[in-house]
Design a protein around this motif. Structure first.
Motif, short mmCIF file in Angstrom:
data_model
loop_
_atom_site.label_atom_id
_atom_site.label_comp_id
_atom_site.label_asym_id
_atom_site.label_seq_id
_atom_site.Cartn_x
_atom_site.Cartn_y
_atom_site.Cartn_z
N ARG A 205 0.81 -1.22 0.00
CA ARG A 205 0.00 0.00 0.00
C ARG A 205 0.84 1.27 0.00
O ARG A 205 0.51 2.24 -0.68
N ALA A 232 -5.11 -2.61 -7.71
CA ALA A 232 -4.20 -3.00 -6.63
C ALA A 232 -4.54 -4.42 -6.23
O ALA A 232 -5.69 -4.86 -6.36
N THR A 234 -4.73 -6.85 -3.04
CA THR A 234 -4.80 -6.71 -1.59
C THR A 234 -3.96 -7.76 -0.88
O THR A 234 -3.46 -8.72 -1.48
N GLU A 264 -9.27 1.96 2.37
CA GLU A 264 -8.08 2.80 2.30
C GLU A 264 -7.49 2.82 0.90
O GLU A 264 -6.85 3.80 0.50
N TYR A 265 -7.70 1.75 0.14
CA TYR A 265 -7.19 1.71 -1.22
C TYR A 265 -7.83 2.81 -2.07
O TYR A 265 -7.16 3.46 -2.87
#
Length: 302
Positions: A205, A232, A234, A264-265
């Protein structure tokens, strides 16, 4: 999600996968389809050298064959190659395969592409490993034409050229999305200038904001204004309390806690996340997929 079974690197495969096959793969894909997942994904390697077989394994299903199989047993989920090493093949071959797949599945294809990293694989197929980046760039340009609406695509490049050669069927989509995988400087430039999306290869992250900012900077400098979908991968997930050791880097717990972490991504500039689950057998994995779809996913965009 990246599907299990179809690639079995020791870096991420679960212990139950080596004894699984088409039946279990179909179960997982159908579970993702029922749960409302955005896509299921498959990898691509033609052959693994003996010296790399330890960590990589030699189980790598062909992406076109696998996605075609999945297209026939799913209804809604999109089908992603994550990633196809398209520089190993002539762009007309790639266009024929993926145009047919998109036609047959009703426009659910996402073409994920990457440069590749296994030198022996390139050498065995007679492809220049050192020029793989340049060849990939030209292949992408050729595919924009070859996957477009024209029956007779026309392209002139340094490595490839074709004209007056008809290919039907055309893709169902007017523009097949091309997502570029990789986090190297060259991959970021390729995603920024030529991609409709970016697929980082496991960046943690804390590295994503810098990568995303670089992509947007490169796009602005190149005058690219079309949208781009930032992805992304995880951390490994487990919905609920596992009751077994899922590894120190796995995120576990109730749906609200997982959703809070995964949101949060979005704050980092990510548009879609590729999730993965810890599991001890296919039944546990499909249960996890169902739980995520029912309990966690509805909380992600709130």
């Amino acid at each position: 999600m990246q599907l299990p079974i179809q690639s079995q690197s020791t870096l991420y495969a679960e212990p139950w996968e080596p004894t699984a096959g088409a039946v279990e793969l179909a179960e997982v894909a159908r579970a993702a389809d029922r749960a409302g997942f955005g896509y299921v994904a498959t990898c691509d390697h033609v052959a693994i050298p003996r010296g790399m077989a330890g960590p990589m394994g030699t189980v790598w299903y062909d992406p076109v064959a696998t996605l075609s199989f999945l297209a026939g047993i799913t209804e809604h989920v999109r089908l992603l190659s994550h990633v196809a090493i398209i520089g190993l093949r002539h762009p007309l071959i790639t266009a024929k395969q993926y145009a047919t797949l998109d036609h047959l599945c009703g426009g659910r294809l996402i073409l994920g592409v990457g440069a590749g990293h296994v030198r022996e694989e390139f050498e065995a197929l007679g492809v220049d490993f050192e020029r793989r980046g340049a060849v990939l760039d030209e292949t992408l340009d050729a595919l924009r034409v070859a996957l477009g609406p024209q029956e007779y695509p026309d392209f002139e490049g340094e490595t490839f050229s074709f004209r007056d050669l008809g290919q039907l069927p055309r893709p169902a989509q007017v523009r097949v999305p091309v997502w570029v995988g990789g986090s190297s400087p060259a991959a970021l430039r390729r995603a920024a200038v030529r991609g409709d999306g970016w697929l980082p290869q496991g960046d943690p992250r804390e590295r994503l904001p810098e990568r995303i900012a670089r992509i947007r900077e490169l796009r602005e400098a190149a005058g690219v204004t079309r949208p781009i979908e930032i992805g992304a991968i995880t951390e490994a997930l487990y919905v609920g309390e596992p009751g077994w050791d899922t590894g120190r880097r796995a995120l576990t717990g109730k749906a609200e806690a997982l959703a809070e972490s995964l949101r949060e991504y979005a704050a980092l500039g990510v548009d879609q996340i590729q999730v993965r689950f810890r599991s001890r057998d296919v039944a546990e994995l499909t249960d996890q997929i169902a739980a995520f779809g029912a309990e966690v996913a509805p909380l992600l965009n709130t």
